[in-house]
Design a protein around this motif. Structure first.
Motif, PDB file in Angstrom:
ATOM      1  N   ILE A 240      -7.498  -5.108  -8.479  1.00 39.38           N
ATOM      2  CA  ILE A 240      -6.505  -5.749  -7.599  1.00 39.38           C
ATOM      3  C   ILE A 240      -7.109  -7.016  -6.991  1.00 39.38           C
ATOM      4  CG2 ILE A 240      -7.179  -4.500  -5.497  1.00 39.38           C
ATOM      5  CD1 ILE A 240      -4.110  -4.283  -4.906  1.00 39.38           C
ATOM      6  N   LYS A 241      -6.254  -7.970  -6.678  1.00 37.72           N
ATOM      7  CA  LYS A 241      -6.709  -9.212  -6.061  1.00 37.72           C
ATOM      8  C   LYS A 241      -7.104  -8.981  -4.607  1.00 37.72           C
ATOM      9  CE  LYS A 241      -3.803 -12.345  -8.801  1.00 37.72           C
ATOM     10  NZ  LYS A 241      -2.637 -13.272  -8.757  1.00 37.72           N
ATOM     11  N   PRO A 242      -8.011  -9.796  -4.070  1.00 34.69           N
ATOM     12  CA  PRO A 242      -8.270  -9.773  -2.629  1.00 34.69           C
ATOM     13  C   PRO A 242      -6.970 -10.054  -1.871  1.00 34.69           C
ATOM     14  CG  PRO A 242      -9.932 -11.063  -3.767  1.00 34.69           C
ATOM     15  CD  PRO A 242      -8.867 -10.765  -4.779  1.00 34.69           C
ATOM     16  N   ALA A 243      -6.792  -9.399  -0.747  1.00 38.17           N
ATOM     17  CA  ALA A 243      -5.582  -9.518   0.071  1.00 38.17           C
ATOM     18  C   ALA A 243      -4.361  -8.888  -0.597  1.00 38.17           C
ATOM     19  CB  ALA A 243      -5.283 -10.969   0.435  1.00 38.17           C
ATOM     20  N   ARG A 282       4.718   9.886   4.076  1.00 36.33           N
ATOM     21  CA  ARG A 282       5.247   9.764   2.710  1.00 36.33           C
ATOM     22  C   ARG A 282       4.599   8.645   1.902  1.00 36.33           C
ATOM     23  NH1 ARG A 282       6.785  13.571   0.047  1.00 36.33           N
ATOM     24  NH2 ARG A 282       7.982  14.239   1.854  1.00 36.33           N
ATOM     25  N   ILE A 283       4.297   7.505   2.536  1.00 38.67           N
ATOM     26  CA  ILE A 283       3.735   6.366   1.818  1.00 38.67           C
ATOM     27  C   ILE A 283       2.438   5.930   2.489  1.00 38.67           C
ATOM     28  CG2 ILE A 283       4.106   4.014   0.971  1.00 38.67           C
ATOM     29  CD1 ILE A 283       6.079   6.080  -0.172  1.00 38.67           C
ATOM     30  N   ALA A 284       1.386   5.782   1.673  1.00 34.02           N
ATOM     31  CA  ALA A 284       0.118   5.225   2.150  1.00 34.02           C
ATOM     32  C   ALA A 284       0.039   3.771   1.730  1.00 34.02           C
ATOM     33  CB  ALA A 284      -1.054   6.005   1.577  1.00 34.02           C
ATOM     34  N   VAL A 285      -0.193   2.890   2.692  1.00 35.95           N
ATOM     35  CA  VAL A 285      -0.333   1.451   2.414  1.00 35.95           C
ATOM     36  C   VAL A 285      -1.799   1.092   2.605  1.00 35.95           C
ATOM     37  CG1 VAL A 285       0.390  -0.876   3.025  1.00 35.95           C
ATOM     38  CG2 VAL A 285       2.039   1.025   3.172  1.00 35.95           C
ATOM     39  N   ILE A 286      -2.406   0.568   1.543  1.00 39.45           N
ATOM     40  CA  ILE A 286      -3.844   0.284   1.526  1.00 39.45           C
ATOM     41  C   ILE A 286      -4.038  -1.195   1.203  1.00 39.45           C
ATOM     42  CG2 ILE A 286      -6.016   0.828   0.364  1.00 39.45           C
ATOM     43  CD1 ILE A 286      -4.592   3.540  -0.409  1.00 39.45           C
ATOM     44  N   ALA A 287      -4.904  -1.856   1.971  1.00 40.62           N
ATOM     45  CA  ALA A 287      -5.180  -3.287   1.766  1.00 40.62           C
ATOM     46  C   ALA A 287      -6.521  -3.459   1.063  1.00 40.62           C
ATOM     47  CB  ALA A 287      -5.198  -4.010   3.105  1.00 40.62           C
ATOM     48  N   SER A 288      -6.585  -4.497   0.224  1.00 43.32           N
ATOM     49  CA  SER A 288      -7.854  -4.850  -0.432  1.00 43.32           C
ATOM     50  C   SER A 288      -8.445  -6.072   0.246  1.00 43.32           C
ATOM     51  CB  SER A 288      -7.638  -5.125  -1.913  1.00 43.32           C
ATOM     52  OG  SER A 288      -6.862  -6.287  -2.106  1.00 43.32           O
ATOM     53  N   ALA A 289      -9.741  -6.049   0.452  1.00 41.29           N
ATOM     54  CA  ALA A 289     -10.420  -7.145   1.137  1.00 41.29           C
ATOM     55  C   ALA A 289     -10.905  -8.182   0.132  1.00 41.29           C
ATOM     56  CB  ALA A 289     -11.576  -6.608   1.932  1.00 41.29           C
TER      57      ALA A 289
END
Length: 289
Positions: A240-243, A282-289
């Motif tokens: 996945i891309k940063p951000a 129900r939904i997990a939202v995860i961010a990439s640094a």
């Protein structure tokens, strides 16, 4: 027998099982048996039915009482305002998963309208959906975000053939590239967003599931490691891309487990949990640094 009489008879036939929506099920099955749409039932309450329709309705009721999902019996499901073809061997999309589409559309800056429907996003992005099944999530996003590219994977070639047919049915045949394989393995590029409704039911809970859930593919439902094996593999192998964002459907008691997984993986931050209308995680939202 009239339409009203058939519905009353059908409710009685389904009343002794674990089914909770007998009236709605009967209306859908009767409309299907008559070759009509659902509105025909409510507009023709006192209309006599042909013997062929009654016989077909009886046959469908027997299968429904045995636990076959309505969607398999009529060959179709509704999801995010769209009609999708489904059949045995393909997971039936459920209403809770619409939250995953809504979160993806928010990421894509899609406007939500006054009537709570969704407008059109002009944002350009690459999206990976893993475990697409009938294609419900990817197709729903594509309908509201015509400038995004979507690649979607599944291990089932049969499911992918149905997903492609559903993309054609809903007017987005060229926007989604369907690929056969596990997780992100067959997908190309580095996405801005990864969405997934992976199997997350604990294997030990299989016997407790309703019959109509157990009739769906086990590979779409069950996961090892307390239901988190598929999610753990995706996150550990994530591209996945940063951000970028990862959005996952999870079980009501799995937010803590997913948060713990993220804490062990560099550059992933568990951002927030979205609850469904029943108040469950129900939904997990995860961010990439």
């Amino acid at each position: 027998m009239t339409v009203a009489g058939a519905i009353a008879w059908g409710r009685r036939a389904l009343a002794n099982g674990e089914l909770t929506e007998q009236s709605k099920d009967c209306e859908i099955l009767l409309a299907h048996a008559a070759g009509k749409d659902l509105s025909w039932v409510t507009c023709n309450w006192h209309k006599p039915l042909s013997k062929r329709t009654v016989d077909e309705f009886r046959s469908l009721l027997i299968k429904r009482a045995a636990g076959t999902p309505v969607q398999y019996l009529v060959g179709a499901a509704e999801f995010f305002g769209l009609k999708l073809n489904v059949g045995r061997g393909v997971y039936i999309p459920k209403w809770e998963t619409e939250l995953l589409v809504e979160e993806a559309l928010r990421f894509l800056e899609t406007p939500q309208l006054a009537d709570l429907s969704w407008g059109m996003s002009r944002k350009r992005a690459l999206i990976h959906e893993v475990g697409t099944g009938s294609g419900a999530i990817a197709i729903s996003i594509a309908r509201h975000a015509p400038d995004v590219e979507i690649e979607a994977s599944d291990v089932s070639a049969f499911a992918l053939s149905m997903a492609q047919a559903n993309a054609n049915l809903n007017g987005v045949p060229g926007q989604i590239r369907f690929r056969c394989g596990d997780l992100q393995g067959p997908l190309s590029g580095v996405p801005d967003l990864v969405v997934a409704n992976l199997p997350y039911i604990k294997e030990a809970e299989e016997s407790e599931l309703p019959k109509e859930v157990r009739s769906q593919p086990r590979s779409s439902l069950l996961s090892r490691s307390f239901g988190l094996a598929h999610i753990e593999q995706l996150l550990k192998e994530l591209v996945i891309k940063p951000a970028g964002n990862v959005m996952l459907e999870i079980g009501f008691d799995q937010a803590g487990g997913v948060r713990s997984l993220c804490s062990e993986i560099p550059n992933l931050l568990y951002e927030r949990t979205v609850k469904d209308l029943a108040g469950f995680d129900r939904i997990a939202v995860i961010a990439s640094a």
